[in-house]
Every structure is written in C-alpha cells, then in structure tokens.
Design an enzyme around this catalytic site. Sequence first.
Site, PDB file in Angstrom:
ATOM      1  N   HIS A 130      56.383  57.521   8.835  1.00  0.00           N
ATOM      2  CA  HIS A 130      57.602  56.961   9.425  1.00  0.00           C
ATOM      3  C   HIS A 130      57.435  56.574  10.882  1.00  0.00           C
ATOM      4  O   HIS A 130      58.381  56.099  11.511  1.00  0.00           O
ATOM      5  CB  HIS A 130      58.755  57.963   9.289  1.00  0.00           C
ATOM      6  N   GLU A 321      76.185  61.548  19.680  1.00  0.00           N
ATOM      7  CA  GLU A 321      75.348  60.360  19.482  1.00  0.00           C
ATOM      8  C   GLU A 321      76.243  59.126  19.499  1.00  0.00           C
ATOM      9  O   GLU A 321      77.271  59.091  18.813  1.00  0.00           O
ATOM     10  CB  GLU A 321      74.622  60.412  18.137  1.00  0.00           C
ATOM     11  N   GLU A 466      71.137  53.121  20.634  1.00  0.00           N
ATOM     12  CA  GLU A 466      71.452  54.503  20.223  1.00  0.00           C
ATOM     13  C   GLU A 466      71.204  55.441  21.400  1.00  0.00           C
ATOM     14  O   GLU A 466      70.163  55.349  22.062  1.00  0.00           O
ATOM     15  CB  GLU A 466      70.587  54.911  19.025  1.00  0.00           C
ATOM     16  N   ARG A 468      71.358  59.490  22.732  1.00  0.00           N
ATOM     17  CA  ARG A 468      71.523  60.925  22.464  1.00  0.00           C
ATOM     18  C   ARG A 468      71.111  61.703  23.718  1.00  0.00           C
ATOM     19  O   ARG A 468      70.436  61.157  24.587  1.00  0.00           O
ATOM     20  CB  ARG A 468      70.663  61.356  21.262  1.00  0.00           C
TER      21      ARG A 468
HETATM   22  C1  FAD Z   1      64.597  55.883  10.341  1.00  0.00           C
HETATM   23  C2  FAD Z   1      63.893  56.833  11.277  1.00  0.00           C
HETATM   24  C3  FAD Z   1      64.641  57.685  12.045  1.00  0.00           C
HETATM   25  C4  FAD Z   1      64.004  58.570  12.923  1.00  0.00           C
HETATM   26  N1  FAD Z   1      64.776  59.438  13.638  1.00  0.00           N
HETATM   27  C5  FAD Z   1      64.200  60.298  14.487  1.00  0.00           C
HETATM   28  C6  FAD Z   1      64.973  61.236  15.226  1.00  0.00           C
HETATM   29  O1  FAD Z   1      66.185  61.327  15.066  1.00  0.00           O
HETATM   30  N2  FAD Z   1      64.319  62.039  16.098  1.00  0.00           N
HETATM   31  C7  FAD Z   1      62.977  61.992  16.269  1.00  0.00           C
HETATM   32  O2  FAD Z   1      62.435  62.740  17.070  1.00  0.00           O
HETATM   33  N3  FAD Z   1      62.223  61.144  15.574  1.00  0.00           N
HETATM   34  C8  FAD Z   1      62.794  60.296  14.691  1.00  0.00           C
HETATM   35  N4  FAD Z   1      62.012  59.424  13.986  1.00  0.00           N
HETATM   36  C9  FAD Z   1      60.578  59.406  14.248  1.00  0.00           C
HETATM   37  C10 FAD Z   1      59.834  60.454  13.413  1.00  0.00           C
HETATM   38  O3  FAD Z   1      60.247  61.743  13.769  1.00  0.00           O
HETATM   39  C11 FAD Z   1      58.322  60.345  13.691  1.00  0.00           C
HETATM   40  O4  FAD Z   1      57.875  59.059  13.433  1.00  0.00           O
HETATM   41  C12 FAD Z   1      57.497  61.364  12.894  1.00  0.00           C
HETATM   42  O5  FAD Z   1      56.205  61.439  13.452  1.00  0.00           O
HETATM   43  C13 FAD Z   1      57.396  60.927  11.447  1.00  0.00           C
HETATM   44  O6  FAD Z   1      56.896  61.960  10.637  1.00  0.00           O
HETATM   45  P1  FAD Z   1      55.965  61.576   9.403  1.00  0.00           P
HETATM   46  O7  FAD Z   1      55.871  62.739   8.502  1.00  0.00           O
HETATM   47  O8  FAD Z   1      56.421  60.307   8.794  1.00  0.00           O
HETATM   48  O9  FAD Z   1      54.593  61.368  10.173  1.00  0.00           O
HETATM   49  P2  FAD Z   1      53.539  60.174  10.116  1.00  0.00           P
HETATM   50  O10 FAD Z   1      54.208  58.903  10.517  1.00  0.00           O
HETATM   51  O11 FAD Z   1      52.824  60.179   8.847  1.00  0.00           O
HETATM   52  O12 FAD Z   1      52.582  60.630  11.292  1.00  0.00           O
HETATM   53  C14 FAD Z   1      52.997  60.555  12.626  1.00  0.00           C
HETATM   54  C15 FAD Z   1      51.910  61.120  13.545  1.00  0.00           C
HETATM   55  O13 FAD Z   1      51.786  62.501  13.305  1.00  0.00           O
HETATM   56  C16 FAD Z   1      50.461  62.800  12.949  1.00  0.00           C
HETATM   57  N5  FAD Z   1      50.469  63.916  12.005  1.00  0.00           N
HETATM   58  C17 FAD Z   1      51.113  63.989  10.822  1.00  0.00           C
HETATM   59  N6  FAD Z   1      50.849  65.185  10.256  1.00  0.00           N
HETATM   60  C18 FAD Z   1      50.038  65.852  11.098  1.00  0.00           C
HETATM   61  C19 FAD Z   1      49.409  67.124  11.075  1.00  0.00           C
HETATM   62  N7  FAD Z   1      49.546  67.945  10.042  1.00  0.00           N
HETATM   63  N8  FAD Z   1      48.633  67.475  12.117  1.00  0.00           N
HETATM   64  C20 FAD Z   1      48.470  66.650  13.154  1.00  0.00           C
HETATM   65  N9  FAD Z   1      49.025  65.438  13.235  1.00  0.00           N
HETATM   66  C21 FAD Z   1      49.813  65.047  12.220  1.00  0.00           C
HETATM   67  C22 FAD Z   1      49.927  61.518  12.337  1.00  0.00           C
HETATM   68  O14 FAD Z   1      48.534  61.444  12.323  1.00  0.00           O
HETATM   69  C23 FAD Z   1      50.545  60.516  13.282  1.00  0.00           C
HETATM   70  O15 FAD Z   1      49.811  60.465  14.459  1.00  0.00           O
HETATM   71  C24 FAD Z   1      62.601  58.569  13.069  1.00  0.00           C
HETATM   72  C25 FAD Z   1      61.840  57.696  12.279  1.00  0.00           C
HETATM   73  C26 FAD Z   1      62.483  56.841  11.390  1.00  0.00           C
HETATM   74  C27 FAD Z   1      61.662  55.901  10.567  1.00  0.00           C
END
Ligand code: FAD
Length: 605
Positions: A130, A321, A466, A468
């Site tokens: 994400h 928010e 947005e 917060r």
């Molecule tokens: C619609 C939407 C709303 C969002 N709202 C918020 C919000 O309200 N607040 C907020 O803070 N964020 C928000 N985000 C952002 C989100 O929290 C980050 O993008 C988060 O990193 C996504 O988690 P993921 O599991 O998809 O990770 P990925 O996108 O798969 O990975 C993100 C990063 O983390 C690393 N990573 C993943 N797992 C591990 C691990 N086990 N060890 C080390 N590194 C790792 C990956 O290599 C990469 O660098 C939002 C994103 C979207 C799409």
Amino acid sequence: MLMWNAGKEAVADLVTASASAGKISDKQRADAPDAGIGRRAFMSAATAGMLTAWLPAFRVSPSSAQATCAPPPNFPSTIALYQEAYENWSQEIQISSLWTCAPQNPSEVLQVVEWARHNNYQVRPKGRMHNWSPLTVAASATCSTNVVLVDTTQYLTAYSIDATAMTVTAQTGITMEALLTALEQAGLGVTATPAPGDLTLGGVLAIDGHGTAVPATGEQKLAGHTYGSLSNLILSLTAVVWDAASGQYGLRTFQRTDPQCQAFLAHLGRAFIVEATLQVGLNQRLHCQSWFDIPATELFAPAGSSGRTFASYLDSAGRVEAIWFPFTTTPWLKVWSVSPSQPLFSREVTAPYNYPFSDSISQEMVDVVEQILSGDPSAATQLGPLQFDIVAAGLVFTVSFDLWGWSKNLLLYIKPTTLRVTANGYAVLMNRSNVQRALHEFVTFYQNRVAAYQANGDYPMNGPVEIRVTGLDNAGDIGLSDVGAGQLSALRPRPDHPEWDVAVWFDILTVPGTPTANQFYREIEQWLLTNYSGSYAMVRPEWSKGWGYTDTAAWSDTTMVSSMIPDAYRTGQPASDNWDTARTTLNQYDPYRVFASPLLDSLLP
Ligand SMILES: Cc1cc2nc3c(=O)[nH]c(=O)nc-3n(C[C@H](O)[C@H](O)[C@H](O)COP(=O)(O)OP(=O)(O)OC[C@H]3O[C@@H](n4cnc5c(N)ncnc54)[C@H](O)[C@@H]3O)c2cc1C
C-alpha cells in the site's frame, strides 16, 4: 497519455488475460469486487499510460511455460518461489512479474537472506503493497532485476498476547485489522492507528504509521497508550542482521532500551523485522461524530477566532480529522472522543469500515475521473462537489454521522476499494497552541495557489486535503524513561524544542497522472519548508507518501533527498543519536545492502 478508448480496450485485455490465465487466487478475487476491478484497471490505464505492458502474473512457478525470466540461481529448493505481479495501491508502480517467495518461518527468511548475500540479490519484505513511495522496489524493476520479494502475509502472521502485561508479540505479516481484532478480544487496544486495516504490521512500523490523536483537555492517558506513532509502542523487535562474529546473517532481538534499537523503530524498509513486541493498553470505547456543515472559513479561521475551529475540537475531543474536497466550502470533519458509555442518539457499531459510501466508486465518479484524465482537468470542479455530496448523503442514509463502539471499529475506516489516488504527506512539528495558526496559513496558501492555477486553466488537485494531528514519539508514554524515539521517525521529538509537542499531518490527494500535479506538489512542499521553520515549527516527510518533488516527479529532488531530509533528523539532535547514527546502525547490520532499493540507496547510502 492513453485516451479513454485505448484505456477501455486495454482494460478489457487485462480482465480477459487475468481471467483466462486462471491464476487469480480466491483472496485476490475477494479483494476485487465485481464492479471494482475494471474501474481500477481503467484508472491505471489512463493514468500510467503503460497498460499495454501491464500483464500481471499471478503465482507463476519457475518451471511453468508462463515463466518470463530465468529463475534466480541456486534458490533454496524447500521455499516456495514464484513470479508474481507487484502493484502498489495507487497503481503508480506496476511490475508485471517479480520473483517472490513465501517463507514459512523466520529461519526460512534467514535462508533466503543468506542465499541473497551469496548470489548478489536483494531481499525486499512485501506486505500489502500500500505504500506510495517506492521504498520496496523501483517502478522500473523487472523480473530480471536481482531482487526477490518476501511475502510476509502468507505465513508470518502468528501472535501472542499477554493480557496482564498488556503486550502483544506478533510476526510482521499480520494485518492491522487482525492484530487489533485479537487485541479487542483480549480487552486491549491502541489510541490511534492508520485508517486502513489492510496494512501489515511490518509495513506500518517501517514508516512510523500514525492515526490522529492528542489528549483532549483534561484527558488522562491510559497506561500503555501513546499519542505518537505505532512505532513508539515497540518494546522489542527481532530483525535479520549481519553477525560479524559468525560471518552470516542471523536473527537478533533488540530491546527498546538498547540505543541501537532506535534505528529499527522506523527504518523505511532498510531492515527486515520478523517480529515485534508492542506495549498496548486497555481498550477504549470511542464516540465518532461527523460534521459536514462547518464552513472551512470557520474551521480554519485565524488563530484566536471563536466558533467551531479545528483547535476547539482538538481541545474538546483530542481526535480530529478534516477531509476537505476541492471546490467545496464545508469539509467532512470527524471528531472522536473517549466515551465509556453510549451517548444518546449514537449508533453502536460492532465492526470497522462504517463509511461504505466512501469505500466504493460510483459510475458518476468514474465518468468524471475519465473526463479529467482524457484532457479536461477542469472536471475537478465537479469531482470535489460530487465526492462531498456522496459523503453528505451517505452519512445520513447509512446513519453513520454519530457512531459509538470499541476503538478498532471506529479507528479503521478505509477499505482498499476507495478511489485510488496519489498523495503528498508531511508531518509538521510545533507547539499545540500554534495548530490553528498553522492550519489557517496552510489553507490560505493552498487556496491562493488553487485559484492561481485555475486562472491559468490548470486543476492539479482533484482530491481532498486531509488534516490530522498527533502527539510525538515519547517513550515515556509507554513507561520507559531515558529511552529514545525512532531516529528516523517523523514524530521524533526535537530536544532543543521541548515545547514542540504535536505534529500536524498534511496530505493533498489527486488522481495519478493529473496534469501539473507534481508542479503544484513541489510549490506546496517548498512553501511548507519555508513557512514552518525557525522557532515556530519544522517539516518532515511522511515516509509512505509523496515528498521530494521536482516539477515532474516525487522522490526526485536531489537536494531534498540527500540533504534537507537528513538534516531534518540531525538539527537539534545529539550527534550520537540522529540520522547518521541510524544510517550507521542500519549499514552495520546489513553491510551487503541486501535490504535496499534504489530510493533507499539515495536516501540512506
Ligand atoms: C488508502 C491508504 C490509506 C492510508 N492511511 C494511512 C494512515 O492513516 N496512516 C498511516 O500512517 N499510513 C497510512 N497509509 C500508508 C501505509 O500505512 C503505508 O504505506 C504502509 O507501509 C503500508 O503497509 P503495507 O503492509 O502495505 O506495506 P508495503 O507497502 O508492502 O511495504 C511498505 C514498506 O515497508 C517495508 N516492510 C514491509 N514489511 C516489512 C518487514 N516485515 N520488515 C521490514 N520492512 C518491511 C517494505 O519493504 C516497504 O519498504 C495509507 C495507505 C493507503 C493506501
């Protein structure tokens, strides 16, 4: 840019190709609602203009006739390896097939990492994909790139809860929704968390995930809770690290009290965390009220104004928010307050995602987005009001303007099916008394620039602003004294500015590919950096989103990436406990740069 007709054909191709391949898993089908897949594919067709090259692979085994690249050599035969598409949520990164594996436990992760070291490959943990910023892989990666993704979501999802100590130990592939559900069943919870539940713990900790919360006037924080990021809840974590003594990578658990732990609390993906123990607290019931009739002029009025200002809601409830759709006059304001008993007229909810109208895309919305991307960006003036109307009607018709329930059910409110947009993101640290001033300044500048672009026939922003507000990462929140905060966390306090006690998070959203968006984002970024400076405030990027803008792309301004951002973590910090310390620690524990990517190579060389 591809025109709509071309996009439609490409969408048809995509849907047919995917379906006929018969490789879409049940989970993927479940994640792709019937009406959604075509629309989302359309967005990507029209925006990225690369759909002709976008034929996603779904778990193609190395021996299959569909394999498009030679498999990585000598890969451990006992660990499942396959080619799979990598697509981030906004679909700005679409790689039709990358080598991916799914280790069943931490020792298999270690095997993969050791294999990578010996075979000159990189290992990238992959959660729910994400992230907007290309921390995991560059958009230009192909299956020939020497990288293997590790899908943590398949097996690395175990957890255990100690209800007495109010701690949870979880593997990092667990989703936030699963984790918070388990905590709720044990009577535990958190004060704030990112709005989607479909994020992995590992992904959220990597980028210091946050929600929105500061203490309401008179509020006593419960033990084990924080107003900072989720990374600030970490008591210990287990990472895959280089062990010089044994000459190989191994698992090592760092206690939060270990100074080196501070580099891993938010590491941007420059490490691999397999497990973390978090302090949590007693669960709370929250009351969430929505308003959509407060004029922006009143909500974001100059500091000191009376009336329904943003600061007044921060004082009364602490958790706020504002979502302000473009070309509308009244933002959607959500205000959460702690409420042990059910307020009169509120509706009790027993599950998350209670704003279904904002988690789906109407045909009307698709039509307007199509209009924007096929050469008429002025349709932004319709998209904002349309989104507002959907929200205003939805809040009433689903009776969701006044909700009450356990914290998880009110803190998780975004599903992946919501309109796929891109976003910039910044945390601005300041004293709480300056929040209203900061908002008024931002809104004034933003509106002026929108008007100036409009006068020129440009409409870069078609999604909402947005806003917060959170507290900072104080380890004292979870009962640890003399312990630091994440050296790379946007919420790391500034010791030379102890009066800075909150961060205002600013995001502006727009449909990917909207003309002049990057130029607008750059102007906003430059203004933020200039305006929120000195003794007043400071700006740090929100790692998961867009930052470092040139006029044409995010994460590309070399001055920002190589000096301004690092300086935001050096200035005011002790020389032995800052950005450079984190970089040294992360390099010490991964000297082979197994856990790196092109963006991380620029940011943390
Ligand atoms: C619609 C939407 C709303 C969002 N709202 C918020 C919000 O309200 N607040 C907020 O803070 N964020 C928000 N985000 C952002 C989100 O929290 C980050 O993008 C988060 O990193 C996504 O988690 P993921 O599991 O998809 O990770 P990925 O996108 O798969 O990975 C993100 C990063 O983390 C690393 N990573 C993943 N797992 C591990 C691990 N086990 N060890 C080390 N590194 C790792 C990956 O290599 C990469 O660098 C939002 C994103 C979207 C799409």
